[in-house]
Write an enzyme that holds these catalytic residues in place. Sequence first.
Site, PDB file in Angstrom:
ATOM      1  N   LYS A 171      35.558  42.095  46.821  1.00 28.38           N
ATOM      2  CA  LYS A 171      34.328  41.870  46.056  1.00 28.38           C
ATOM      3  C   LYS A 171      33.227  42.859  46.445  1.00 28.38           C
ATOM      4  O   LYS A 171      33.311  43.520  47.494  1.00 28.38           O
ATOM      5  CB  LYS A 171      33.892  40.416  46.248  1.00 28.38           C
ATOM      6  CG  LYS A 171      34.888  39.400  45.652  1.00 28.38           C
ATOM      7  CD  LYS A 171      34.360  37.973  45.778  1.00 28.38           C
ATOM      8  CE  LYS A 171      35.284  36.981  45.095  1.00 28.38           C
ATOM      9  NZ  LYS A 171      34.762  35.591  45.149  1.00 28.38           N
ATOM     10  N   TYR A 212      36.064  33.780  35.294  1.00 26.12           N
ATOM     11  CA  TYR A 212      35.419  32.600  35.882  1.00 26.12           C
ATOM     12  C   TYR A 212      35.063  31.541  34.835  1.00 26.12           C
ATOM     13  O   TYR A 212      34.163  30.727  35.059  1.00 26.12           O
ATOM     14  CB  TYR A 212      34.191  33.018  36.678  1.00 26.12           C
ATOM     15  CG  TYR A 212      34.520  33.687  38.002  1.00 26.12           C
ATOM     16  CD1 TYR A 212      35.322  33.047  38.946  1.00 26.12           C
ATOM     17  CD2 TYR A 212      34.040  34.958  38.316  1.00 26.12           C
ATOM     18  CE1 TYR A 212      35.634  33.654  40.163  1.00 26.12           C
ATOM     19  CE2 TYR A 212      34.350  35.574  39.524  1.00 26.12           C
ATOM     20  CZ  TYR A 212      35.144  34.910  40.447  1.00 26.12           C
ATOM     21  OH  TYR A 212      35.453  35.502  41.654  1.00 26.12           O
ATOM     22  N   ASN A 223      31.727  35.992  49.161  1.00 26.69           N
ATOM     23  CA  ASN A 223      32.815  35.597  50.064  1.00 26.69           C
ATOM     24  C   ASN A 223      33.957  36.615  50.137  1.00 26.69           C
ATOM     25  O   ASN A 223      35.110  36.251  50.320  1.00 26.69           O
ATOM     26  CB  ASN A 223      33.300  34.186  49.746  1.00 26.69           C
ATOM     27  CG  ASN A 223      33.888  34.060  48.361  1.00 26.69           C
ATOM     28  OD1 ASN A 223      33.861  35.015  47.584  1.00 26.69           O
ATOM     29  ND2 ASN A 223      34.427  32.910  48.048  1.00 26.69           N
ATOM     30  N   HIS A 244      38.680  37.891  46.396  1.00 27.18           N
ATOM     31  CA  HIS A 244      39.204  36.940  45.427  1.00 27.18           C
ATOM     32  C   HIS A 244      40.721  37.031  45.452  1.00 27.18           C
ATOM     33  O   HIS A 244      41.269  38.114  45.580  1.00 27.18           O
ATOM     34  CB  HIS A 244      38.720  37.273  44.004  1.00 27.18           C
ATOM     35  CG  HIS A 244      39.557  36.612  42.941  1.00 27.18           C
ATOM     36  ND1 HIS A 244      39.381  35.302  42.590  1.00 27.18           N
ATOM     37  CD2 HIS A 244      40.624  37.055  42.228  1.00 27.18           C
ATOM     38  CE1 HIS A 244      40.293  34.974  41.669  1.00 27.18           C
ATOM     39  NE2 HIS A 244      41.054  36.029  41.430  1.00 27.18           N
ATOM     40  N   GLU A 256      45.003  36.858  35.225  1.00 28.88           N
ATOM     41  CA  GLU A 256      44.005  37.751  35.829  1.00 28.88           C
ATOM     42  C   GLU A 256      44.473  39.213  35.798  1.00 28.88           C
ATOM     43  O   GLU A 256      43.661  40.119  35.596  1.00 28.88           O
ATOM     44  CB  GLU A 256      43.706  37.287  37.260  1.00 28.88           C
ATOM     45  CG  GLU A 256      42.978  35.944  37.255  1.00 28.88           C
ATOM     46  CD  GLU A 256      42.917  35.257  38.618  1.00 28.88           C
ATOM     47  OE1 GLU A 256      43.337  35.860  39.625  1.00 28.88           O
ATOM     48  OE2 GLU A 256      42.437  34.102  38.654  1.00 28.88           O
TER      49      GLU A 256
END
Length: 140
Positions: free
Chosen positions: A16, A56, A119, A122, A133
């Site tokens: 990320k 998302y 975080n 992913h 995805e």
Amino acid sequence: MTERKNVEQKTFIMIKPDAVARGLIAPIVQRFENTGLTIERLELGTVTPEQAAENYAEHEGKPFYPGLIEYITSGPVVKMVLSGPEAVMVCRKLMGATNPRDAAPGTIRGDFGLVVDANVVHGSDSPESALREIEIFFGD
Ligand SMILES: Nc1ncnc2c1ncn2[C@@H]1O[C@H](COP(=O)(O)OP(=O)(O)OP(=O)(O)O)[C@@H](O)[C@H]1O
Ligand SMILES: [Mg+2]
């Protein structure tokens, strides 16, 4: 003991924007390589607002959703496809809990993350999510 099958799977992984900005591409890729899984694709890129919304969609309407979309589109990311036995679960275990505060030391989020909003990585949560995805981010 019940037999555990080693089902060949693909998974989609993304480093990320916070982790890319902090110069953590190499140590994070190293963690995934260390598993023995095969890196099939690896590409630096940015996430478009359309890709973010599609990826998302399950979180639309939640309080953190606008911030999540802003964050994931905020800068370069590294997109990867990994394959091998039980690749989805192997990568989820390696990444650790969603909130880095709850992630065990030794996991990627436990070692490199601090807050749930940023975080670090992913990873797909099921083989079906992975195929979806990969289609969103690699289009094939
Ligand atoms: N309570 C929260 N506050 C802020 N951000 C959150 C919160 N819950 C989830 N997120 C963000 O939304 C992302 C997606 O949440 P999800 O429940 O799918 O967790 P995950 O599957 O562990 O993470 P990811 O899908 O990014 O791999 C999280 O990675 C995190 O960045
Ligand atoms: Mg998820």
